[in-house]
Write a protein that holds these residues in place. Structure first.
Motif, PDB file in Angstrom:
ATOM      1  N   GLN A  36       0.852  -1.191   0.000  1.00  0.00           N
ATOM      2  CA  GLN A  36       0.000   0.000   0.000  1.00  0.00           C
ATOM      3  C   GLN A  36       0.886   1.238   0.000  1.00  0.00           C
ATOM      4  N   THR A  37       0.688   2.126  -0.985  1.00  0.00           N
ATOM      5  CA  THR A  37       1.514   3.336  -1.078  1.00  0.00           C
ATOM      6  C   THR A  37       0.678   4.613  -1.033  1.00  0.00           C
ATOM      7  N   SER A  38      -0.559   4.500  -0.569  1.00  0.00           N
ATOM      8  CA  SER A  38      -1.413   5.678  -0.436  1.00  0.00           C
ATOM      9  C   SER A  38      -2.479   5.404   0.614  1.00  0.00           C
ATOM     10  N   ASN A  39      -2.882   6.463   1.326  1.00  0.00           N
ATOM     11  CA  ASN A  39      -3.983   6.359   2.282  1.00  0.00           C
ATOM     12  C   ASN A  39      -5.296   6.858   1.695  1.00  0.00           C
ATOM     13  N   LEU A  40      -5.278   7.226   0.417  1.00  0.00           N
ATOM     14  CA  LEU A  40      -6.479   7.736  -0.226  1.00  0.00           C
ATOM     15  C   LEU A  40      -7.424   6.591  -0.574  1.00  0.00           C
ATOM     16  N   GLU A  41      -8.712   6.832  -0.383  1.00  0.00           N
ATOM     17  CA  GLU A  41      -9.726   5.839  -0.738  1.00  0.00           C
ATOM     18  C   GLU A  41     -10.007   5.891  -2.239  1.00  0.00           C
ATOM     19  N   PRO A  42     -10.272   4.760  -2.907  1.00  0.00           N
ATOM     20  CA  PRO A  42     -10.188   3.404  -2.360  1.00  0.00           C
ATOM     21  C   PRO A  42      -8.730   2.963  -2.222  1.00  0.00           C
ATOM     22  N   LEU A  43      -8.436   2.228  -1.160  1.00  0.00           N
ATOM     23  CA  LEU A  43      -7.072   1.777  -0.921  1.00  0.00           C
ATOM     24  C   LEU A  43      -6.683   0.727  -1.959  1.00  0.00           C
ATOM     25  N   VAL A  44      -5.537   0.941  -2.591  1.00  0.00           N
ATOM     26  CA  VAL A  44      -5.068   0.046  -3.645  1.00  0.00           C
ATOM     27  C   VAL A  44      -3.631  -0.358  -3.352  1.00  0.00           C
ATOM     28  N   ASN A  45      -3.329  -1.641  -3.540  1.00  0.00           N
ATOM     29  CA  ASN A  45      -1.963  -2.126  -3.392  1.00  0.00           C
ATOM     30  C   ASN A  45      -1.227  -2.069  -4.718  1.00  0.00           C
ATOM     31  N   LYS A  46       0.069  -1.823  -4.649  1.00  0.00           N
ATOM     32  CA  LYS A  46       0.928  -1.989  -5.812  1.00  0.00           C
ATOM     33  C   LYS A  46       1.641  -3.326  -5.691  1.00  0.00           C
ATOM     34  N   GLN A  47       1.723  -4.038  -6.810  1.00  0.00           N
ATOM     35  CA  GLN A  47       2.438  -5.311  -6.793  1.00  0.00           C
ATOM     36  C   GLN A  47       3.907  -5.076  -7.115  1.00  0.00           C
ATOM     37  N   ILE A  48       4.766  -5.629  -6.264  1.00  0.00           N
ATOM     38  CA  ILE A  48       6.212  -5.485  -6.443  1.00  0.00           C
ATOM     39  C   ILE A  48       6.857  -6.861  -6.388  1.00  0.00           C
ATOM     40  N   CYS A  49       7.647  -7.176  -7.399  1.00  0.00           N
ATOM     41  CA  CYS A  49       8.461  -8.392  -7.375  1.00  0.00           C
ATOM     42  C   CYS A  49       9.868  -7.999  -6.940  1.00  0.00           C
ATOM     43  N   SER A  50      10.361  -8.645  -5.910  1.00  0.00           N
ATOM     44  CA  SER A  50      11.662  -8.272  -5.359  1.00  0.00           C
ATOM     45  C   SER A  50      12.500  -9.516  -5.095  1.00  0.00           C
ATOM     46  N   GLY A  51      13.770  -9.463  -5.497  1.00  0.00           N
ATOM     47  CA  GLY A  51      14.655 -10.623  -5.373  1.00  0.00           C
ATOM     48  C   GLY A  51      15.275 -10.754  -3.999  1.00  0.00           C
ATOM     49  N   LEU A  52      14.434 -10.907  -2.987  1.00  0.00           N
ATOM     50  CA  LEU A  52      14.915 -10.909  -1.601  1.00  0.00           C
ATOM     51  C   LEU A  52      14.830 -12.270  -0.919  1.00  0.00           C
ATOM     52  N   GLN A  53      14.403 -13.304  -1.642  1.00  0.00           N
ATOM     53  CA  GLN A  53      14.212 -14.602  -0.984  1.00  0.00           C
ATOM     54  C   GLN A  53      15.486 -15.116  -0.324  1.00  0.00           C
ATOM     55  N   GLU A  54      16.631 -14.859  -0.943  1.00  0.00           N
ATOM     56  CA  GLU A  54      17.891 -15.371  -0.404  1.00  0.00           C
ATOM     57  C   GLU A  54      18.448 -14.497   0.717  1.00  0.00           C
ATOM     58  N   HIS A  55      17.784 -13.367   0.996  1.00  0.00           N
ATOM     59  CA  HIS A  55      18.350 -12.406   1.939  1.00  0.00           C
ATOM     60  C   HIS A  55      17.459 -12.096   3.141  1.00  0.00           C
ATOM     61  N   ILE A  56      16.139 -12.101   2.945  1.00  0.00           N
ATOM     62  CA  ILE A  56      15.227 -11.702   4.018  1.00  0.00           C
ATOM     63  C   ILE A  56      14.119 -12.742   4.145  1.00  0.00           C
ATOM     64  N   PRO A  57      13.918 -13.320   5.336  1.00  0.00           N
ATOM     65  CA  PRO A  57      12.827 -14.287   5.530  1.00  0.00           C
ATOM     66  C   PRO A  57      11.470 -13.649   5.254  1.00  0.00           C
ATOM     67  N   ILE A  58      10.546 -14.432   4.747  1.00  0.00           N
ATOM     68  CA  ILE A  58       9.246 -13.902   4.356  1.00  0.00           C
ATOM     69  C   ILE A  58       8.517 -13.260   5.531  1.00  0.00           C
ATOM     70  N   GLU A  59       8.684 -13.824   6.741  1.00  0.00           N
ATOM     71  CA  GLU A  59       7.996 -13.268   7.907  1.00  0.00           C
ATOM     72  C   GLU A  59       8.545 -11.901   8.309  1.00  0.00           C
ATOM     73  N   ASN A  60       9.756 -11.569   7.863  1.00  0.00           N
ATOM     74  CA  ASN A  60      10.342 -10.262   8.165  1.00  0.00           C
ATOM     75  C   ASN A  60       9.931  -9.181   7.167  1.00  0.00           C
ATOM     76  N   LEU A  61       9.112  -9.560   6.193  1.00  0.00           N
ATOM     77  CA  LEU A  61       8.585  -8.598   5.227  1.00  0.00           C
ATOM     78  C   LEU A  61       7.124  -8.250   5.499  1.00  0.00           C
ATOM     79  N   GLN A  62       6.374  -9.232   5.993  1.00  0.00           N
ATOM     80  CA  GLN A  62       4.947  -9.031   6.214  1.00  0.00           C
ATOM     81  C   GLN A  62       4.695  -7.902   7.216  1.00  0.00           C
ATOM     82  N   ASN A  63       3.768  -6.990   6.853  1.00  0.00           N
ATOM     83  CA  ASN A  63       3.342  -5.876   7.716  1.00  0.00           C
ATOM     84  C   ASN A  63       4.458  -4.879   8.034  1.00  0.00           C
TER      85      ASN A  63
END
Length: 222
Positions: A41-68
Motif C-alpha cells: 500500500q503506497t497511499s492512504n487515499l480511498e479506495p485503498l489500492v496495493n501496488k504489486q512489487i516483485c523483489s529478489g529478496l528470498q535469499e536475503h530476508i525471511p518472508i515473515e520479516n517482510l509481512q506488515n
C-alpha cells in the motif's frame, strides 16, 4: 528560497518519487526461487489500492520479516514483468558488498553479502504514501509544488537511476544519506556533504529519518 549547491542537490534528488509503503501481503513467486511477490500500500487515499512489487529478496530476508513492514518504495520506474508477474515499483534496500576471488585467480568480483530493508525510524499509519524528502542541516527539500520544475517526477530511465542511486549511502549512524558527486565537491572546494532522507509525519509533528539497521558505513542503497 533555496539557492546554490543545496538547491542543485534537492533538484537532482527530486527526480525520485520515493514514498513510504506498507507491506500488506507477501508470497513466494510461483516460478522463481529468488523472488517474492508483494502487495504494498503506497497511499492512504480511498479506495485503498496495493501496488504489486516483485523483489529478489528470498535469499536475503525471511518472508515473515517482510509481512506488515513499513518500507520505502521507488514508484516512478518502468512497470515490467518478472517471470510472468507484474512488478509496478521497487523496494529500497541497503546492500553490503564484499569482494571475493573468482576461480582462485586474481580477478576480484563484488558479491552481495547482506541486504536490509530501508525503513522509517518510527512507524505510524499517516506515513503511508508520504513522499521522502531530503534534509540538509535544518533545511528540508520543499514539496514538489514548490520546486521550479513541476515536471521533474516522471518515469526514470535506467541511467538516471544508476546516477542517483550511486549517491545513496548508509551513514555511520545508519541513516540513509544522499552524498555529493566528486565534481560537486571539487567545484565547492569543500568536504563531502551528506543530506539525510526523511519523511514528515503530521500526527507525530516531526521529520522521521530513513534508516538501514546493521550495515557498515558506506554501504550502498539501491
Amino acid at each position: 528560497m533555496l539557492k546554490g549547491s543545496v538547491f542543485k542537490r534537492f533538484h537532482h534528488f527530486a527526480r525520485l518519487d520515493l514514498r513510504i509503503g506498507h507491506v500488506n501481503n507477501v508470497i513466494r513467486h510461483p516460478s522463481s526461487s529468488k523472488l517474492y511477490v508483494l502487495q504494498v500500500q503506497t497511499s492512504n487515499l480511498e479506495p485503498l489500492v496495493n501496488k504489486q512489487i516483485c523483489s529478489g529478496l528470498q535469499e536475503h530476508i525471511p518472508i515473515e520479516n517482510l509481512q506488515n513492514q513499513f518500507v520505502v518504495v521507488l514508484e516512478n520506474i518502468k512497470k515490467c514483468k518478472l517471470r510472468g508477474e507484474v512488478s509496478e515499483a521497487m523496494l529500497l534496500c541497503g546492500v553490503q558488498q564484499s569482494s571475493t576471488d573468482v576461480n582462485n585467480n586474481n580477478t576480484n568480483s563484488s558479491v552481495t553479502s547482506k541486504v536490509v530493508l530501508c525503513k522509517p525510524l518510527k512507524t505510524n499509519p499517516d506515513l503511508i504514501g508520504q513522499r521522502i524528502l531530503l534534509k540538509s542541516g535544518i533545511t528540508c527539500s520543499p514539496p514538489l509544488s514548490k520546486l521550479e520544475n513541476k515536471e521533474l517526477v516522471k518515469r526514470l530511465k535506467s541511467k538516471e537511476w544508476d546516477d542517483i542511486s550511486s549517491r545513496l549511502k548508509v551513514s555511520s549512524n545508519g541513516d540513509v544519506v544522499y552524498i555529493q558527486s566528486e565534481k560537486e565537491i571539487q567545484e565547492a572546494n569543500s568536504n563531502n556533504i551528506e543530506d539525510s532522507l526523511v519523511v514528515w509525519s503530521n500526527e507525530l509533528n516531526e521529520y522521521i529519518p530513513i534508516k538501514v539497521q546493521g550495515l557498515p558505513e558506506g554501504s550502498s542503497v539501491c
